[in-house]
Design an enzyme around this catalytic site. Structure first.
Site, short mmCIF file in Angstrom:
data_model
loop_
_atom_site.label_atom_id
_atom_site.label_comp_id
_atom_site.label_asym_id
_atom_site.label_seq_id
_atom_site.Cartn_x
_atom_site.Cartn_y
_atom_site.Cartn_z
N SER A 8 0.99 -1.39 0.15
CA SER A 8 0.00 0.06 0.10
C SER A 8 0.98 1.23 0.13
O SER A 8 1.71 1.38 0.74
CB SER A 8 -0.78 0.00 1.21
N HIS A 33 -1.21 -1.27 -4.11
CA HIS A 33 -2.33 -0.92 -3.69
C HIS A 33 -2.36 0.62 -3.35
O HIS A 33 -1.57 1.39 -2.99
CB HIS A 33 -2.52 -1.60 -2.58
N ASP A 35 -4.86 3.62 -2.02
CA ASP A 35 -5.85 4.06 -1.15
C ASP A 35 -6.33 5.45 -1.33
O ASP A 35 -5.71 6.55 -0.88
CB ASP A 35 -5.43 3.84 0.24
N MET A 37 -9.10 7.87 -0.35
CA MET A 37 -9.78 8.65 0.59
C MET A 37 -10.36 9.93 0.62
O MET A 37 -9.53 10.87 0.20
CB MET A 37 -9.13 8.58 2.12
N HIS A 66 -8.16 1.05 -4.18
CA HIS A 66 -9.20 0.81 -3.46
C HIS A 66 -9.60 2.29 -2.95
O HIS A 66 -9.26 2.99 -2.22
CB HIS A 66 -8.39 0.26 -2.11
N MET A 68 -12.22 4.51 -1.15
CA MET A 68 -12.90 4.76 0.26
C MET A 68 -13.70 5.97 -0.03
O MET A 68 -13.33 7.10 0.84
CB MET A 68 -11.70 4.85 1.23
N MET A 137 -11.50 -6.13 4.68
CA MET A 137 -10.73 -5.24 5.55
C MET A 137 -10.31 -5.97 6.87
O MET A 137 -11.38 -6.50 7.44
CB MET A 137 -11.41 -3.84 5.80
N ASP A 175 -6.69 -6.78 3.60
CA ASP A 175 -5.95 -5.33 3.75
C ASP A 175 -6.11 -4.86 5.36
O ASP A 175 -7.17 -4.71 5.67
CB ASP A 175 -6.68 -4.46 2.81
C1 DX5 Z 1 -6.50 1.43 5.40
C2 DX5 Z 1 -6.08 1.00 4.07
C3 DX5 Z 1 -5.04 0.16 3.81
C4 DX5 Z 1 -3.78 0.68 4.82
C5 DX5 Z 1 -2.98 -0.65 5.11
O1 DX5 Z 1 -7.73 2.21 5.02
O2 DX5 Z 1 -6.93 0.69 3.12
O3 DX5 Z 1 -4.62 -0.29 2.63
O4 DX5 Z 1 -2.84 1.37 3.99
O5 DX5 Z 1 -1.65 -0.17 6.03
P1 DX5 Z 1 -1.05 -1.23 6.91
O6 DX5 Z 1 -0.41 -2.24 6.16
O7 DX5 Z 1 -0.16 -0.14 7.48
O8 DX5 Z 1 -2.46 -1.56 7.86
ZN ZN Z 2 -6.62 -0.36 1.24
#
Ligand code: DX5
Ligand code: ZN
Length: 222
Positions: A8, A33, A35, A37, A66, A68, A137, A175
């Site tokens: 990620s 990956h 993320d 947000m 991903h 969010m 998750m 994840d």
């Molecule tokens: C959280 C994200 C994850 C996060 C994972 O909302 O979706 O992808 O970056 O990070 P680690 O592996 O540090 O938990």
């Molecule tokens: Zn993620």
């Protein structure tokens, strides 16, 4: 099924993102990956379309996006154009998951549906025949570096069972909080796409750490 590492980017040093991507790609990492947000679906803001578009020039890794964000249907095409190869959205974020899935399919990207820790598998059963990936998750979405929720492995097992019974082929991605100490349990439960943020980008030598993950993923091939 092939086991795949999807580090990620959230845990990377954004000022050196291109260089860090090249480092992990050089040792054989297949996915990255990403993320996204929006400060609404989750209480944090990360990065979006222009950043993904810019990174697309730096790497050939598969972009595992991903989302969010609320009402992901609004931005599917834009993320695809920016370079997304797989588009994961949260079933909790939309009133019409079927519409989101068909929008993703129309763009030619792979489809992924995601569930938060409190969302049961039954909420996504109606969509399983239409997805290339299910993302489970193992932390509350919003932040990297949280503690892995081991009890979520029941959902991974349940999904692997349904997949077998129904003759489906979707990948199962996990994840949140995955590191070298728990990754084997995750694989054993039936997941084959492994997200690791801080466990990879938080390491002193990120290429070496990615290699360590890749070795385990290869050895545990089912
Ligand atoms: C959280 C994200 C994850 C996060 C994972 O909302 O979706 O992808 O970056 O990070 P680690 O592996 O540090 O938990
Ligand atoms: Zn993620």
């Amino acid at each position: 099924m092939e086991n795949i590492l999807s580090p990620s980017l959230l845990a990377a040093d954004f000022g050196k993102a291109a260089q860090q991507l090249k480092e992990i790609e050089a040792v054989g990492t297949q996915y990255i990956h990403l993320d996204v947000m929006d400060g609404m679906f989750v209480p944090n803001i990360s990065f979006g379309i222009p950043v993904i578009q810019s990174l697309r020039k730096d790497t050939d890794m598969i972009f595992d996006v991903h989302l969010m964000i609320v009402e992901p249907e609004r931005y599917i095409e834009a993320f695809r154009k920016a370079g997304a190869d797989i588009i994961n959205f949260h079933v909790e974020a939309t009133k019409n998951p079927k519409e989101v899935l068909s929008k993703i399919k129309q763009t030619g990207a792979k489809t992924g549906i995601t569930i938060k820790p409190k969302t049961p598998v039954c909420e996504i059963v109606p969509y399983l025949k239409d997805v290339d990936m299910v993302l489970v998750m193992t932390v509350e979405p919003g932040f990297g570096g949280q503690k892995f929720m081991a009890e979520q492995m029941q959902k991974v097992e349940e999904l692997a069972k349904i997949r077998k019974q129904e003759g489906l082929l979707f990948d199962i991605e996990v994840d949140g909080g995955v590191d070298l100490t728990n990754v084997e349990k995750v694989l054993q439960a039936g997941a084959n796409v492994i997200v690791a943020g801080s466990a990879v980008f938080g390491a002193e030598d990120i290429a070496k750490r990615a290699k360590e993950f890749l070795k385990i993923l290869q050895e545990k091939k089912t």
